[in-house]
Design a protein around this motif. Structure first.
Motif, short mmCIF file in Angstrom:
data_model
loop_
_atom_site.label_atom_id
_atom_site.label_comp_id
_atom_site.label_asym_id
_atom_site.label_seq_id
_atom_site.Cartn_x
_atom_site.Cartn_y
_atom_site.Cartn_z
N GLY A 134 0.82 -1.20 0.00
CA GLY A 134 0.00 0.00 0.00
C GLY A 134 0.86 1.25 0.00
O GLY A 134 2.02 1.22 0.43
N THR A 135 0.28 2.34 -0.47
CA THR A 135 0.95 3.63 -0.49
C THR A 135 -0.04 4.71 -0.11
O THR A 135 -1.14 4.77 -0.67
CB THR A 135 1.53 3.95 -1.88
OG1 THR A 135 2.43 2.92 -2.28
CG2 THR A 135 2.27 5.29 -1.87
N LEU A 136 0.33 5.53 0.86
CA LEU A 136 -0.50 6.67 1.26
C LEU A 136 0.23 7.95 0.89
O LEU A 136 1.43 8.09 1.15
CB LEU A 136 -0.78 6.64 2.76
CG LEU A 136 -1.66 7.76 3.32
CD1 LEU A 136 -2.52 7.25 4.45
CD2 LEU A 136 -0.83 8.96 3.81
N THR A 137 -0.50 8.88 0.28
CA THR A 137 0.08 10.17 -0.08
C THR A 137 -0.82 11.29 0.43
O THR A 137 -2.05 11.12 0.53
CB THR A 137 0.26 10.32 -1.60
OG1 THR A 137 -1.02 10.20 -2.24
CG2 THR A 137 1.19 9.26 -2.15
N ALA A 138 -0.22 12.41 0.76
CA ALA A 138 -0.98 13.58 1.20
C ALA A 138 -0.21 14.82 0.78
O ALA A 138 1.03 14.85 0.83
CB ALA A 138 -1.20 13.57 2.70
N SER A 156 4.61 19.82 3.23
CA SER A 156 4.27 20.07 1.83
C SER A 156 3.81 18.80 1.14
O SER A 156 2.87 18.81 0.35
CB SER A 156 5.47 20.67 1.09
OG SER A 156 5.87 21.88 1.67
N ALA A 157 4.49 17.69 1.42
CA ALA A 157 4.13 16.40 0.80
C ALA A 157 4.57 15.27 1.71
O ALA A 157 5.63 15.32 2.32
CB ALA A 157 4.79 16.27 -0.57
N SER A 175 8.72 9.38 3.13
CA SER A 175 9.30 10.56 2.51
C SER A 175 8.45 11.76 2.91
O SER A 175 7.24 11.78 2.64
CB SER A 175 9.34 10.42 0.99
OG SER A 175 9.82 11.60 0.38
N ALA A 176 9.06 12.72 3.57
CA ALA A 176 8.35 13.93 4.00
C ALA A 176 9.14 15.14 3.50
O ALA A 176 10.34 15.25 3.74
CB ALA A 176 8.21 13.97 5.51
N GLU A 177 8.44 16.04 2.83
CA GLU A 177 9.08 17.22 2.27
C GLU A 177 8.47 18.47 2.90
O GLU A 177 7.26 18.54 3.15
CB GLU A 177 8.89 17.28 0.75
CG GLU A 177 9.40 16.05 0.00
CD GLU A 177 10.90 15.93 0.01
OE1 GLU A 177 11.57 16.94 0.33
OE2 GLU A 177 11.42 14.85 -0.29
N GLN A 198 11.85 25.56 7.61
CA GLN A 198 11.43 24.23 7.21
C GLN A 198 12.57 23.23 7.35
O GLN A 198 13.74 23.56 7.11
CB GLN A 198 10.95 24.20 5.76
CG GLN A 198 9.59 24.83 5.53
CD GLN A 198 9.09 24.57 4.11
OE1 GLN A 198 9.85 24.21 3.22
NE2 GLN A 198 7.79 24.76 3.91
N ILE A 199 12.22 22.01 7.75
CA ILE A 199 13.13 20.87 7.64
C ILE A 199 12.98 20.37 6.21
O ILE A 199 11.91 19.88 5.82
CB ILE A 199 12.76 19.78 8.66
CG1 ILE A 199 12.92 20.33 10.08
CG2 ILE A 199 13.62 18.54 8.46
CD1 ILE A 199 12.48 19.37 11.17
#
Length: 333
Positions: A134-138, A156-157, A175-177, A198-199
């Motif tokens: 599974g893959t969750l994106t936001a 942001s993502a 992965s967090a941007e 921002q990090i």
């Protein structure tokens, strides 16, 4: 010609019957699941459960959905929630969340907002409904504690991915941007306001083995607990600070990790100073820690970059040879 027409009519009627049987089965299954949770003492309510999408889809829609587990103190509330499936491939689902939802924990309640939160999930074709991958994106994810509208943490993502390997081992990716810390956390971690707002990036790739597979019992009964973690790479960048980690640990029955994670920290003295200023590291330990780590960094040839093991042993944590305190407890509620 008549035979062909008859075959088309029979096929159409067969598909018509298949869809409505599937629709009725899904309606019954979800209603029964909510009923079973209520019998167990949960709050499990929806104002409407509707299945549409004839003839090629099963579009399952919940309105005013609320789930609350009294044993863990976790609750979730959403004005709507959708599960979308192709009628000829019902084990592949797309879940769609609303732009705003509420999540409650035993500690605090949070309002979660996003522009587009959805997940793709492939489920094993059996009654246990075990996810295979599974893959969750936001996008533009914002998390705000209830009652504190000015204390929002934003991304942001976000991408979370999971794939079952063999047995109860799962490969996980994060992965967090564009992570913007809430003002409260920013003041706590960077009280002198020296770092960017921002990090810039946070990424992780790891394998986790659990004591049982993730399936419907993870919600209905108890959460699977980790027994082993292999971290291929974790990478975080915040301004001039750069931290990487890799290694492996096992997890005891009590939830304590046992093993070693190698840390590589660039501009580690700044990290140490931030930890001290934020109160995460006692001032009494900071000087001892800096002296010991300085020696390790010099031995590695670059005083600005630290390459040191983070060791978990007998319920304690050590950074290099220096004891830091109790090891974290890795248990899922």
């Amino acid at each position: 010609m008549r035979f062909l027409l008859a075959a088309i009519v029979v096929a159409a009627l067969g598909w018509f019957g298949y869809w409505f049987i599937g629709q009725h089965s899904l309606q019954t299954a979800f209603s029964s699941w909510l009923d079973a949770r209520r019998i167990e003492g949960w709050v499990a309510e929806t104002s409407d459960l509707r299945i549409q999408g004839f003839p090629n889809r099963f579009d399952i829609g919940f309105s005013d959905l609320m789930l609350a587990d009294p044993e863990t103190g976790l609750a979730w509330q959403a004005p709507f929630f959708q599960i979308l499936m192709l009628s000829y491939r019902p084990n592949h689902a797309i879940a769609v969340w609303p732009e705003e939802q509420l999540i409650a924990t035993p500690v605090e309640k949070y309002r979660v907002q996003s522009n587009d939160m959805r997940a793709s999930l492939v489920i094993a074709p059996d009654t246990r409904l075990a996810p295979e991958r599974g893959t969750l994106t936001a996008e533009f994810l914002r998390i705000t504690p209830a009652g504190r509208p000015d204390d929002t943490t934003a991304l942001s993502a976000l991408t979370l991915a999971a794939e079952r390997q063999e047995g109860t081992r799962y490969r996980l990716g994060l992965s967090a941007e564009g992570l913007t810390l809430s003002p409260q956390w920013r003041a706590r971690l960077d009280p002198q306001d020296r770092l960017p707002g921002q990090i810039s990036g946070l990424h992780a790739d790891l394998d986790v083995t659990f004591d049982k597979p993730w399936d419907r019992t993870a919600i209905e009964q108890s959460r699977p607990q980790p027994t082993a973690i292999r971290l291929s790479l974790a990478d975080a960048k915040w301004g001039q600070l750069h931290l990487q980690a890799a290694g492996a640990v096992t997890v005891t029955d009590e939830g304590f990790p046992e093993g070693e994670i190698t840390l590589k920290a660039r501009n580690w003295r700044d990290m140490l100073e931030l930890a001290t200023a934020s109160g995460a590291l006692p001032q009494s330990l900071a000087q001892t820690l800096e002296s010991g780590l300085s020696l390790i960094a010099q031995m590695n040839g670059n005083p600005q970059t630290l390459d040191v093991p983070l060791t978990f042993r007998n319920g304690r944590t050590l950074l290099g040879p220096i004891p830091l305190g109790p090891a974290p407890v890795l248990r899922l509620r």
